[in-house]
Motif scaffolding. Structure first.
Motif, PDB file in Angstrom:
ATOM      1  N   PHE A 197       0.843  -1.190   0.000  1.00  0.00           N
ATOM      2  CA  PHE A 197       0.000   0.000   0.000  1.00  0.00           C
ATOM      3  C   PHE A 197       0.879   1.239   0.000  1.00  0.00           C
ATOM      4  CE2 PHE A 197      -1.905  -3.258   2.899  1.00  0.00           C
ATOM      5  CZ  PHE A 197      -2.800  -3.783   1.982  1.00  0.00           C
ATOM      6  N   ARG A 198       0.728   2.032  -1.029  1.00  0.00           N
ATOM      7  CA  ARG A 198       1.512   3.254  -1.129  1.00  0.00           C
ATOM      8  C   ARG A 198       0.568   4.459  -1.125  1.00  0.00           C
ATOM      9  NH1 ARG A 198       3.872   4.194  -5.620  1.00  0.00           N
ATOM     10  NH2 ARG A 198       2.850   2.588  -6.886  1.00  0.00           N
ATOM     11  N   PHE A 199       0.960   5.485  -0.370  1.00  0.00           N
ATOM     12  CA  PHE A 199       0.144   6.690  -0.255  1.00  0.00           C
ATOM     13  C   PHE A 199       0.855   7.875  -0.895  1.00  0.00           C
ATOM     14  CE2 PHE A 199      -1.215   3.942   3.172  1.00  0.00           C
ATOM     15  CZ  PHE A 199      -2.599   4.051   3.139  1.00  0.00           C
ATOM     16  N   ARG A 200       0.067   8.829  -1.332  1.00  0.00           N
ATOM     17  CA  ARG A 200       0.648  10.021  -1.931  1.00  0.00           C
ATOM     18  C   ARG A 200       1.348  10.856  -0.864  1.00  0.00           C
ATOM     19  NH1 ARG A 200      -4.324  10.353  -4.208  1.00  0.00           N
ATOM     20  NH2 ARG A 200      -4.711  12.453  -3.402  1.00  0.00           N
ATOM     21  N   SER A 201       2.337  11.594  -1.304  1.00  0.00           N
ATOM     22  CA  SER A 201       3.237  12.298  -0.385  1.00  0.00           C
ATOM     23  C   SER A 201       2.506  13.302   0.500  1.00  0.00           C
ATOM     24  CB  SER A 201       4.325  13.021  -1.185  1.00  0.00           C
ATOM     25  OG  SER A 201       3.749  13.933  -2.112  1.00  0.00           O
ATOM     26  N   GLU A 202       1.389  13.899   0.031  1.00  0.00           N
ATOM     27  CA  GLU A 202       0.678  14.896   0.831  1.00  0.00           C
ATOM     28  C   GLU A 202       0.164  14.297   2.136  1.00  0.00           C
ATOM     29  OE1 GLU A 202       0.275  13.988  -2.451  1.00  0.00           O
ATOM     30  OE2 GLU A 202      -1.377  15.221  -3.173  1.00  0.00           O
ATOM     31  N   LEU A 203      -0.365  13.061   2.074  1.00  0.00           N
ATOM     32  CA  LEU A 203      -0.875  12.420   3.277  1.00  0.00           C
ATOM     33  C   LEU A 203       0.272  11.940   4.172  1.00  0.00           C
ATOM     34  CD1 LEU A 203      -3.154  11.404   5.035  1.00  0.00           C
ATOM     35  CD2 LEU A 203      -3.264   9.341   3.641  1.00  0.00           C
ATOM     36  N   VAL A 204       1.306  11.378   3.560  1.00  0.00           N
ATOM     37  CA  VAL A 204       2.448  10.883   4.331  1.00  0.00           C
ATOM     38  C   VAL A 204       3.114  12.031   5.102  1.00  0.00           C
ATOM     39  CG1 VAL A 204       4.684   9.732   4.206  1.00  0.00           C
ATOM     40  CG2 VAL A 204       2.809   8.968   2.738  1.00  0.00           C
ATOM     41  N   ALA A 205       3.152  13.204   4.499  1.00  0.00           N
ATOM     42  CA  ALA A 205       3.736  14.364   5.179  1.00  0.00           C
ATOM     43  C   ALA A 205       2.937  14.722   6.435  1.00  0.00           C
ATOM     44  CB  ALA A 205       3.781  15.560   4.230  1.00  0.00           C
ATOM     45  N   ASP A 206       1.616  14.570   6.366  1.00  0.00           N
ATOM     46  CA  ASP A 206       0.759  14.868   7.520  1.00  0.00           C
ATOM     47  C   ASP A 206       0.795  13.752   8.558  1.00  0.00           C
ATOM     48  OD1 ASP A 206       0.004  17.226   6.355  1.00  0.00           O
ATOM     49  OD2 ASP A 206      -1.895  16.466   5.564  1.00  0.00           O
ATOM     50  N   ASP A 207       0.917  12.502   8.091  1.00  0.00           N
ATOM     51  CA  ASP A 207       0.848  11.343   8.977  1.00  0.00           C
ATOM     52  C   ASP A 207       1.836  10.278   8.493  1.00  0.00           C
ATOM     53  OD1 ASP A 207       0.184   9.304  10.707  1.00  0.00           O
ATOM     54  OD2 ASP A 207      -1.769   8.878   9.806  1.00  0.00           O
ATOM     55  N   PRO A 208       3.119  10.395   8.854  1.00  0.00           N
ATOM     56  CA  PRO A 208       4.127   9.432   8.389  1.00  0.00           C
ATOM     57  C   PRO A 208       3.805   7.994   8.789  1.00  0.00           C
ATOM     58  CG  PRO A 208       5.178  11.359   9.352  1.00  0.00           C
ATOM     59  CD  PRO A 208       3.721  11.479   9.661  1.00  0.00           C
ATOM     60  N   ALA A 209       3.116   7.785   9.898  1.00  0.00           N
ATOM     61  CA  ALA A 209       2.801   6.432  10.367  1.00  0.00           C
ATOM     62  C   ALA A 209       1.759   5.743   9.510  1.00  0.00           C
ATOM     63  CB  ALA A 209       2.323   6.487  11.816  1.00  0.00           C
ATOM     64  N   VAL A 210       1.110   6.468   8.582  1.00  0.00           N
ATOM     65  CA  VAL A 210       0.050   5.888   7.770  1.00  0.00           C
ATOM     66  C   VAL A 210       0.570   4.778   6.857  1.00  0.00           C
ATOM     67  CG1 VAL A 210       0.215   7.424   5.746  1.00  0.00           C
ATOM     68  CG2 VAL A 210      -2.016   6.497   6.429  1.00  0.00           C
ATOM     69  N   GLU A 211       1.871   4.773   6.596  1.00  0.00           N
ATOM     70  CA  GLU A 211       2.438   3.790   5.672  1.00  0.00           C
ATOM     71  C   GLU A 211       2.546   2.386   6.265  1.00  0.00           C
ATOM     72  OE1 GLU A 211       5.263   5.783   2.523  1.00  0.00           O
ATOM     73  OE2 GLU A 211       6.073   6.090   4.529  1.00  0.00           O
ATOM     74  N   VAL A 212       2.385   2.261   7.581  1.00  0.00           N
ATOM     75  CA  VAL A 212       2.476   0.948   8.224  1.00  0.00           C
ATOM     76  C   VAL A 212       1.130   0.241   8.090  1.00  0.00           C
ATOM     77  CG1 VAL A 212       2.950  -0.306  10.351  1.00  0.00           C
ATOM     78  CG2 VAL A 212       4.160   1.833   9.861  1.00  0.00           C
ATOM     79  N   PRO A 213       1.050  -0.915   7.410  1.00  0.00           N
ATOM     80  CA  PRO A 213      -0.234  -1.593   7.219  1.00  0.00           C
ATOM     81  C   PRO A 213      -0.818  -2.115   8.525  1.00  0.00           C
ATOM     82  CG  PRO A 213       1.441  -2.441   5.699  1.00  0.00           C
ATOM     83  CD  PRO A 213       2.145  -1.614   6.729  1.00  0.00           C
ATOM     84  N   LEU A 214      -2.110  -2.377   8.506  1.00  0.00           N
ATOM     85  CA  LEU A 214      -2.809  -2.957   9.650  1.00  0.00           C
ATOM     86  C   LEU A 214      -2.983  -4.457   9.437  1.00  0.00           C
ATOM     87  CD1 LEU A 214      -5.650  -0.308  10.074  1.00  0.00           C
ATOM     88  CD2 LEU A 214      -3.454  -0.404  11.272  1.00  0.00           C
ATOM     89  N   ILE A 215      -2.917  -5.196  10.521  1.00  0.00           N
ATOM     90  CA  ILE A 215      -3.144  -6.649  10.475  1.00  0.00           C
ATOM     91  C   ILE A 215      -4.421  -6.917  11.257  1.00  0.00           C
ATOM     92  CG2 ILE A 215      -2.193  -8.924  10.994  1.00  0.00           C
ATOM     93  CD1 ILE A 215       0.597  -7.520  11.138  1.00  0.00           C
ATOM     94  N   GLN A 216      -5.453  -7.344  10.551  1.00  0.00           N
ATOM     95  CA  GLN A 216      -6.762  -7.533  11.176  1.00  0.00           C
ATOM     96  C   GLN A 216      -7.204  -8.983  11.080  1.00  0.00           C
ATOM     97  OE1 GLN A 216     -10.165  -4.666  10.432  1.00  0.00           O
ATOM     98  NE2 GLN A 216     -11.110  -6.537   9.622  1.00  0.00           N
TER      99      GLN A 216
END
Length: 430
Positions: A197-216
């Motif tokens: 899962f890759r996110f655009r840089s605008e979101l990653v800049a606001d929330d760097p932790a968003v790049e870590v996937p969830l295990i459900q």
């Protein structure tokens, strides 16, 4: 409250986006049929909603995935023609409207929480943590600190699991999740050299932790029955309207988008917890919450919370909740009209069974599954009988607005032929 900084005596209409979404089409039909001037902004011109007779005006906008260009266009449109109601039709726009709410408020009528609040529910990790604090049941979830977790971080994981992105907003390739059956498969899926899962840089800049996937935790019951509570919430008007349904068929079958729904009674305890969640995060407006129902334990596990005009919203409109109209009037703080619509919506017999399906799509999908061995001839016949009996609603095919259905069929068949490999997996396999 509505957009209090907007000083206009009259509203120009509504601005909608994402013309290929069924939720957008439902909103255009509901609002247009009740005299609202509907404007559609999209980077595509041949969408189902664009073909609707209820759309009065069509505008070409930048693609929403180009956040900077789209926001520049949106704010320029708002400055030149202030006074439209703007409501999100996808998670992408939810995120942009949350991030730029204060910049949009002078030009648009909005009905959403203060800037920054929506991300709490758009991000599944933050939503999960909020639900834990409120005592709301959910599937088990395991967090890792980085995309390269240690063995110790994964020892508690119970398989099978779903590897999921934290949010669908700003996701480069849209994907709900990946089913993982073994520890080795999970390690491979978490390989940072091949990020799922890759996110655009605008979101990653606001929330760097968003790049870590969830295990459900993956629960098999989810494939054959997702319980949904959907409707509209306006605390200013003490209005909380609900309809319940069960997702009875999805595409693909194991992890997919809902294709068939059937009405159900509202589970009052779950409805109360949902209202408490919305109050806790300051949410109001249209919503759809999805649950896995563990019937033997009579537990409802929250798995998703949509804060926008969602895909099967037309099913709620057909069952007496005019969600787009309610959002339209709430954005203008017209609480008298909101209360009048809400009063009519409460007069509904929840015991009568209603069905929601795109009849043509169901027939097509049941046929391809049967051809691929994923469905028996008898099961196919049963689904077709189900589709044609009782109180039914079709979100695409409407007699007095036929053009969107023609565009829908054309697009479906075109995608089917243009992408044979992915079509085979989607239509022929379990």
């Amino acid at each position: 409250m509505g957009s209090s900084s907007l000083q206009l005596s009259t509203c120009r209409g509504v601005l909608l986006t994402m013309g290929n979404y069924n939720g957008t089409l439902a909103a255009a039909r509901d609002l247009g049929a009740h005299g609202v001037h509907v404007v559609l902004a999209d980077h595509q011109t041949d969408t189902a909603t664009a073909a609707s007779r209820h759309v009065a005006r069509r505008l070409l906008s930048p693609q929403m995935t180009d956040s900077s260009a789209f926001m520049a266009w949106l704010l320029a449109f708002g400055a030149s023609e202030p006074g439209f109601v703007l409501y999100p039709t996808c998670d992408e726009l939810c995120w942009l409207m949350d991030k730029h709410r204060n910049a949009m408020a002078p030009f648009f009528y909005l009905y959403q929480p203060p800037q920054g609040h929506l991300y709490t529910v758009l991000n599944k990790k933050l939503l999960h943590q909020t639900c834990l604090a409120l005592g709301i049941d959910q599937p088990a979830m395991w967090y890792t600190q980085t995309r390269t977790p240690s063995q110790a971080e994964l020892t508690a994981v119970r398989y099978p699991v779903l590897l999921k992105p934290q949010t669908q907003a700003a996701l480069v390739v849209q994907i709900k999740g990946v089913l993982i059956d073994t520890p080795q498969a999970l390690r491979e899926a978490l390989d940072p050299a091949r990020p799922r899962f890759r996110f655009r840089s605008e979101l990653v800049a606001d929330d760097p932790a968003v790049e870590v996937p969830l295990i459900q935790q993956y629960i098999k019951a989810a494939a054959k029955g997702i319980y949904s509570l959907a409707g509209f919430y306006a605390p200013e008007a003490d209005t909380y309207l609900l309809r319940a349904s069960l997702k009875t068929l999805q595409q693909p079958l194991r992890i997919g988008v809902g294709l068939c729904f059937e009405s159900r009674l509202v589970h009052e305890r779950t409805a109360g917890q949902l209202r408490a969640l919305m109050d806790a995060v300051g949410y109001k407006g249209a919503f759809e919450a999805e649950y896995i129902h563990l019937a033997e334990e009579d537990r409802f596990l929250l798995i998703d919370f949509n804060t926008r005009f969602y895909g099967q919203m037309g099913f709620e409109i057909a069952r007496g909740i005019p969600t787009p109209q309610l959002c339209f009037h709430a954005a203008q703080a017209n609480w008298t009209r909101v209360k009048a619509l809400a009063s009519s919506s409460r007069q509904w017999d929840h015991s009568v069974t209603w069905k929601c399906r795109i009849a043509w799509m169901l027939k097509f999908y049941a046929t391809t599954l049967w051809m691929g061995g994923g469905m028996s001839r008898q099961e196919r016949a049963e689904w077709l009988r189900w589709s044609a009996s009782g109180h039914t609603y079709d979100p695409v095919f409407v007699r007095d607005d036929p053009q969107p259905a023609r565009l829908f069929i054309k697009r479906t068949l075109s995608d089917f032929l243009r992408h044979p490999r992915s079509s085979f997996k989607k239509y022929f396999l379990l």
